[in-house]
Structures are given as C-alpha cells and as structure tokens.
Design a protein around this motif. Structure first.
Motif, PDB file in Angstrom:
ATOM      1  N   ASP A  18       1.107  -1.256  -0.023  1.00  0.00           N
ATOM      2  CA  ASP A  18      -0.010   0.094   0.005  1.00  0.00           C
ATOM      3  C   ASP A  18       0.773   1.303  -0.077  1.00  0.00           C
ATOM      4  O   ASP A  18       0.538   2.263  -0.845  1.00  0.00           O
ATOM      5  CB  ASP A  18      -0.829   0.031   1.264  1.00  0.00           C
ATOM      6  N   ARG A  19       1.955   1.448   0.699  1.00  0.00           N
ATOM      7  CA  ARG A  19       2.854   2.322   0.547  1.00  0.00           C
ATOM      8  C   ARG A  19       3.602   2.532  -0.613  1.00  0.00           C
ATOM      9  O   ARG A  19       3.654   3.731  -1.009  1.00  0.00           O
ATOM     10  CB  ARG A  19       3.754   2.242   1.906  1.00  0.00           C
ATOM     11  N   LEU A  20       3.798   1.369  -1.109  1.00  0.00           N
ATOM     12  CA  LEU A  20       4.502   1.538  -2.613  1.00  0.00           C
ATOM     13  C   LEU A  20       3.652   2.108  -3.414  1.00  0.00           C
ATOM     14  O   LEU A  20       4.023   2.841  -4.409  1.00  0.00           O
ATOM     15  CB  LEU A  20       5.087   0.107  -2.968  1.00  0.00           C
ATOM     16  N   CYS A  21       2.299   1.672  -3.413  1.00  0.00           N
ATOM     17  CA  CYS A  21       1.284   2.131  -4.197  1.00  0.00           C
ATOM     18  C   CYS A  21       0.962   3.664  -4.130  1.00  0.00           C
ATOM     19  O   CYS A  21       0.928   4.282  -5.137  1.00  0.00           O
ATOM     20  CB  CYS A  21       0.177   1.457  -4.336  1.00  0.00           C
ATOM     21  N   ARG A  22       1.290   4.036  -2.860  1.00  0.00           N
ATOM     22  CA  ARG A  22       1.124   5.522  -2.494  1.00  0.00           C
ATOM     23  C   ARG A  22       2.017   6.322  -3.252  1.00  0.00           C
ATOM     24  O   ARG A  22       1.906   7.265  -3.707  1.00  0.00           O
ATOM     25  CB  ARG A  22       0.802   5.804  -0.942  1.00  0.00           C
ATOM     26  N   ALA A  23       3.424   5.901  -3.240  1.00  0.00           N
ATOM     27  CA  ALA A  23       4.588   6.444  -3.535  1.00  0.00           C
ATOM     28  C   ALA A  23       4.169   6.583  -5.029  1.00  0.00           C
ATOM     29  O   ALA A  23       4.578   7.614  -5.895  1.00  0.00           O
ATOM     30  CB  ALA A  23       5.668   5.712  -3.287  1.00  0.00           C
ATOM     31  N   ARG A  24       3.925   5.458  -5.857  1.00  0.00           N
ATOM     32  CA  ARG A  24       3.697   5.415  -7.185  1.00  0.00           C
ATOM     33  C   ARG A  24       2.665   6.191  -7.693  1.00  0.00           C
ATOM     34  O   ARG A  24       2.648   7.049  -8.717  1.00  0.00           O
ATOM     35  CB  ARG A  24       3.406   3.697  -7.614  1.00  0.00           C
ATOM     36  N   GLN A  25       1.620   6.555  -6.737  1.00  0.00           N
ATOM     37  CA  GLN A  25       0.467   7.166  -7.138  1.00  0.00           C
ATOM     38  C   GLN A  25       1.095   8.750  -7.246  1.00  0.00           C
ATOM     39  O   GLN A  25       0.693   9.677  -7.965  1.00  0.00           O
ATOM     40  CB  GLN A  25      -0.635   7.115  -6.223  1.00  0.00           C
ATOM     41  N   LYS A  42       9.847   9.232   0.746  1.00  0.00           N
ATOM     42  CA  LYS A  42       9.371   9.919   1.788  1.00  0.00           C
ATOM     43  C   LYS A  42       7.702   9.592   1.879  1.00  0.00           C
ATOM     44  O   LYS A  42       7.081   9.409   2.856  1.00  0.00           O
ATOM     45  CB  LYS A  42       9.551  11.484   1.865  1.00  0.00           C
ATOM     46  N   GLN A  43       7.079   9.306   0.628  1.00  0.00           N
ATOM     47  CA  GLN A  43       5.717   9.220   0.427  1.00  0.00           C
ATOM     48  C   GLN A  43       5.392   7.781   1.001  1.00  0.00           C
ATOM     49  O   GLN A  43       4.305   7.600   1.309  1.00  0.00           O
ATOM     50  CB  GLN A  43       5.192   9.257  -1.045  1.00  0.00           C
ATOM     51  N   ALA A  44       6.469   6.912   0.754  1.00  0.00           N
ATOM     52  CA  ALA A  44       6.289   5.379   1.238  1.00  0.00           C
ATOM     53  C   ALA A  44       6.762   5.275   2.805  1.00  0.00           C
ATOM     54  O   ALA A  44       6.447   4.092   3.410  1.00  0.00           O
ATOM     55  CB  ALA A  44       6.813   4.366   0.373  1.00  0.00           C
ATOM     56  N   CYS A  45       7.179   6.214   3.424  1.00  0.00           N
ATOM     57  CA  CYS A  45       7.798   6.292   4.732  1.00  0.00           C
ATOM     58  C   CYS A  45       8.530   5.110   4.833  1.00  0.00           C
ATOM     59  O   CYS A  45       8.748   4.337   5.635  1.00  0.00           O
ATOM     60  CB  CYS A  45       6.506   6.144   5.653  1.00  0.00           C
ATOM     61  N   LEU A  46       9.586   5.010   4.020  1.00  0.00           N
ATOM     62  CA  LEU A  46      10.729   4.282   3.882  1.00  0.00           C
ATOM     63  C   LEU A  46      12.069   4.794   3.660  1.00  0.00           C
ATOM     64  O   LEU A  46      11.991   5.957   2.787  1.00  0.00           O
ATOM     65  CB  LEU A  46      10.556   2.892   2.990  1.00  0.00           C
ATOM     66  N   SER A  47      13.137   4.199   4.132  1.00  0.00           N
ATOM     67  CA  SER A  47      14.482   4.875   3.546  1.00  0.00           C
ATOM     68  C   SER A  47      14.583   4.667   2.036  1.00  0.00           C
ATOM     69  O   SER A  47      13.999   3.946   1.550  1.00  0.00           O
ATOM     70  CB  SER A  47      15.643   4.215   4.196  1.00  0.00           C
ATOM     71  N   ARG A  48      15.437   5.495   1.701  1.00  0.00           N
ATOM     72  CA  ARG A  48      15.720   5.671   0.234  1.00  0.00           C
ATOM     73  C   ARG A  48      15.933   4.167  -0.659  1.00  0.00           C
ATOM     74  O   ARG A  48      15.298   3.954  -1.321  1.00  0.00           O
ATOM     75  CB  ARG A  48      16.540   6.756  -0.094  1.00  0.00           C
ATOM     76  N   TYR A  49      16.941   3.652   0.230  1.00  0.00           N
ATOM     77  CA  TYR A  49      17.419   2.370  -0.471  1.00  0.00           C
ATOM     78  C   TYR A  49      16.734   1.292  -0.289  1.00  0.00           C
ATOM     79  O   TYR A  49      16.407   0.318  -1.120  1.00  0.00           O
ATOM     80  CB  TYR A  49      18.898   2.148  -0.023  1.00  0.00           C
ATOM     81  N   HIS A  50      15.933   1.278   0.986  1.00  0.00           N
ATOM     82  CA  HIS A  50      14.993   0.165   1.165  1.00  0.00           C
ATOM     83  C   HIS A  50      13.720   0.506  -0.063  1.00  0.00           C
ATOM     84  O   HIS A  50      13.122  -0.475  -0.500  1.00  0.00           O
ATOM     85  CB  HIS A  50      14.552   0.199   2.499  1.00  0.00           C
ATOM     86  N   PHE A  51      13.316   1.515  -0.048  1.00  0.00           N
ATOM     87  CA  PHE A  51      12.350   1.773  -0.936  1.00  0.00           C
ATOM     88  C   PHE A  51      12.673   1.543  -2.493  1.00  0.00           C
ATOM     89  O   PHE A  51      11.818   1.016  -3.100  1.00  0.00           O
ATOM     90  CB  PHE A  51      11.956   3.392  -0.839  1.00  0.00           C
ATOM     91  N   LEU A  52      13.629   2.016  -2.830  1.00  0.00           N
ATOM     92  CA  LEU A  52      14.381   1.445  -4.287  1.00  0.00           C
ATOM     93  C   LEU A  52      14.323  -0.053  -4.504  1.00  0.00           C
ATOM     94  O   LEU A  52      13.699  -0.467  -5.398  1.00  0.00           O
ATOM     95  CB  LEU A  52      15.733   2.224  -4.341  1.00  0.00           C
TER      96      LEU A  52
END
Length: 143
Positions: A18-25, A42-52
């Motif tokens: 859901d957080r990844l979809c929020r960032a994609r949106q 930041k939109q997914a509330c994750l660190s940059r590299y974890h998010f990547l």
C-alpha cells in the motif's frame, strides 16, 4: 504495472505494498515536478534504498525508470494532441533539459519527438473522418 506476489504476503506485506502504491500514485500525480528518490521514498515512509529495492521488486522497474516512462507517455500524448513546441512539451512533462528529453524520447520511442509528432499527424490523416468524429479525436493538430 502489476505487483509481484511476494511483496503482498502477510499483513506487513500488504502495508508495504500500500505504501509503495501510494508512492507510485505520488509519481503519477507529480511527474511534471522535479522528483528525487528522497522525495519519493518519503511518500512510502521508507528509507531511500529500502524503498528503491522494494519498488523494483514490486513493480519490476526502478522509481526513476517509472518516472521517466510516465513523462515519456505524457509527452507522446501532448505531441499527438496539441501544438506545443517540442521544447514546451519537454518542460511541461518535467524534463529540465531539451537535450536529455530528446535523447531519452528517442531511446524509448525509437524516433525524435518532432519526427514522432509528424508521423502521428500523418497517421491521423489516414483515418476516415467518421471515426475521428465518433471517438472525439482531432484532425487539427492545433487542438
């Protein structure tokens, strides 16, 4: 783009998805703005590299590649539908350099933006007017 099954297993996986979809949106809504990995993560509330890593695993593309793809698709739409100059289209979709826009467009689409526009307008002239009217397309590139 579909998510891989591994990302959505369990309650925690659904939350991450859901957080990844929020960032994609967020990327979809803000593609014309200058976006960097820090802002997207930041939109997914994750660190940059974890998010990547999670974004790439879920959507089989990196956030930057997704952003570029979104910008190129919007540029194709603008080149087909409106009479903006290629430079105006470049800046309208969020690129900061005409050179990088043109080279990325050529790499992704297979032809230069001006050549793409010309080909699309020529193709539109070959469609019977009744179809153009029925689907609300415009033969006039000024629109």
């Amino acid at each position: 783009m579909a998510a891989r099954n591994g990302t959505t297993t369990g309650t925690q996986g659904v939350d991450v998805h859901d957080r990844l979809c929020r960032a994609r949106q967020f990327i979809d809504d803000s593609y014309q703005q200058p976006l960097d990995l820090a802002e997207m993560s930041k939109q997914a509330c994750l660190s940059r590299y974890h998010f990547l890593r999670l974004f790439r695993d879920a959507f089989e593309t990196t956030p930057h590649q997704y952003l570029i793809q979104k910008r190129i698709e919007k540029a194709k739409e603008l080149l087909r539908a409106r009479s903006l100059s290629v430079t105006d289209v470049c800046f309208e979709v969020g690129f900061e350099s005409l050179g990088s826009f043109s080279s990325l467009f050529r790499k992704c689409v297979g032809r230069a933006p001006s050549s793409y526009r010309q080909r699309e307008h020529q193709a539109l002239k070959k469609i019977p007017a009744c179809y153009i009217q029925m689907f609300g397309w415009s033969q006039n590139p000024e629109r």
